[in-house]
Design an enzyme around this catalytic site. Sequence first.
Site, mmCIF file in Angstrom:
data_model
loop_
_atom_site.group_PDB
_atom_site.id
_atom_site.type_symbol
_atom_site.label_atom_id
_atom_site.label_comp_id
_atom_site.label_asym_id
_atom_site.label_seq_id
_atom_site.Cartn_x
_atom_site.Cartn_y
_atom_site.Cartn_z
ATOM 1 N N GLU A 244 0.372 4.382 10.530
ATOM 2 C CA GLU A 244 -1.101 4.360 10.571
ATOM 3 C C GLU A 244 -1.661 5.498 11.417
ATOM 4 O O GLU A 244 -2.621 5.329 12.153
ATOM 5 C CB GLU A 244 -1.597 3.030 11.141
ATOM 6 C CG GLU A 244 -1.106 1.826 10.397
ATOM 7 C CD GLU A 244 -1.962 1.507 9.192
ATOM 8 O OE1 GLU A 244 -3.019 2.132 9.050
ATOM 9 O OE2 GLU A 244 -1.547 0.661 8.403
ATOM 10 N N PHE B 25 0.867 -1.187 0.000
ATOM 11 C CA PHE B 25 0.000 0.000 0.000
ATOM 12 C C PHE B 25 0.893 1.223 0.000
ATOM 13 O O PHE B 25 1.631 1.453 0.970
ATOM 14 C CB PHE B 25 -0.855 -0.058 1.269
ATOM 15 C CG PHE B 25 -1.759 1.107 1.531
ATOM 16 C CD1 PHE B 25 -3.043 1.146 1.000
ATOM 17 C CD2 PHE B 25 -1.361 2.153 2.372
ATOM 18 C CE1 PHE B 25 -3.911 2.196 1.284
ATOM 19 C CE2 PHE B 25 -2.224 3.205 2.661
ATOM 20 C CZ PHE B 25 -3.501 3.220 2.108
#
Length: 389
Positions: free
Chosen positions: A368, A133
């Site tokens: 994150e 990602f």
Amino acid sequence: MARFSGVDYLHIDSQFTEQELLVRQTARQFVEDRVIPVVRDAYRDGVFPKHLIPELGSLGFLGANLEGYGCAGLNNVEYGLVMQELERGDSGLRSFASVQGALVMYPIYTYGSEEQKQRWLPKLQSGEAIGCFGLTEPGFGSNPAGMLTKARQDGDSWILNGEKTWITNGSVAHVAVVWARAEEGIRGFLVEKGTPGFSASDLHGKLSMRASVTSSLSFADCRVPASNMLPCGKGLKAPLGCLTQARFGIGWGVLGAAMDCYETARQYTLARKQFEGKPIASHQLVQEKLAWMITEITKAQLLALHAGRLKDQGKIEAAHISMLKRNNVAMALECARLSRDLLGANGIMDEYPIMRHMCNLETVKTYEGTDHIHTLVIGERVTGIAAYK
Ligand SMILES: Cc1cc2nc3c(=O)[nH]c(=O)nc-3n(C[C@H](O)[C@H](O)[C@H](O)COP(=O)(O)OP(=O)(O)OC[C@H]3O[C@@H](n4cnc5c(N)ncnc54)[C@H](O)[C@@H]3O)c2cc1C
């Protein structure tokens, strides 16, 4: 050390269904039998134990809370318990499963065409294909809205130019989910390994997440077919939606690292004797640390369980998951630091898992959405005022 049998001070296990406990037991057994024997050397050598990928697939742990396309269709509590057990093994292993499931399979599942889903999801689920990602860039981490990677449409293709960095699994991925700025806004693209103009190189010198591959991605006039654009996700909210899924898994995963640190310290302090042949666990200062850890782990377990139930009811919000991620990561990191202290000199050795967890959790605190950013998300939720800028 005795085999890991979990940490349950407040009989929280009574809140899980038989099926949830069975899923947890399956993941726990896998970690005990297959991960613990190899993880210390993998971490020392700075390699990801790739041979475990097909096993993660066959156990249903990749994209585990998605339905169809070969996915296990677990509920979100079962999924969380899998993440917990994997991170008890190592944050690098849990990161692999998080990226594959929440950051690669989820966007294809949610924003992809039926053809993209059919092509990629079964292979990603089984571990036959690996994904990564690409959102973060050298100049844009906490603020991905500033991304410089560009996508330009040219007939039946898109042409990508730019750099991504800190990308988990980047160099080993068969497919990269890449976010780039197009004229109409941010869009996601599936870039296959070997596409001309696309290259990946690994970052070396990490003292954290050593049993995980981290890479930089480069796109120089990289041409992908128009059919590789994710048609149903537009704007920054698309990648942020993926991050919300991954952060949920992190909020559970770090419980595994915290429990491992706590249990290691509890057993060690009962066995280790100092001053008149007494176990160090008999001293108040030691017990205070154990009491803090078990209390915070228990609170974090309740937070994760409630978030899981809310998610299954479709009632969870991104700001709820920010609280889960921020609280549970900070708790786990503090447990690791306290446990390290309680093991004295042995605490710095990789014979014990603590320092490895501690170093890994430094990454987990940053990726994150950093601890600061989640603080600001919660702050915005309760005041209505965004304080990022
Ligand atoms: C091992 C590893 C794996 C990763 N895997 C991936 C991946 O697979 N894909 C991917 O896209 N990215 C990945 N990342 C990148 C990660 O998401 C970023 O590192 C993260 O978003 C933080 O960005 P940054 O490192 O550029 O830090 P910065 O954004 O530069 O932040 C540095 C510091 O400034 C603080 N800060 C920044 N802005 C504010 C503000 N407004 N208010 C208060 N404090 C602020 C931060 O909280 C932090 O403390 C990974 C990172 C690591 C370490």
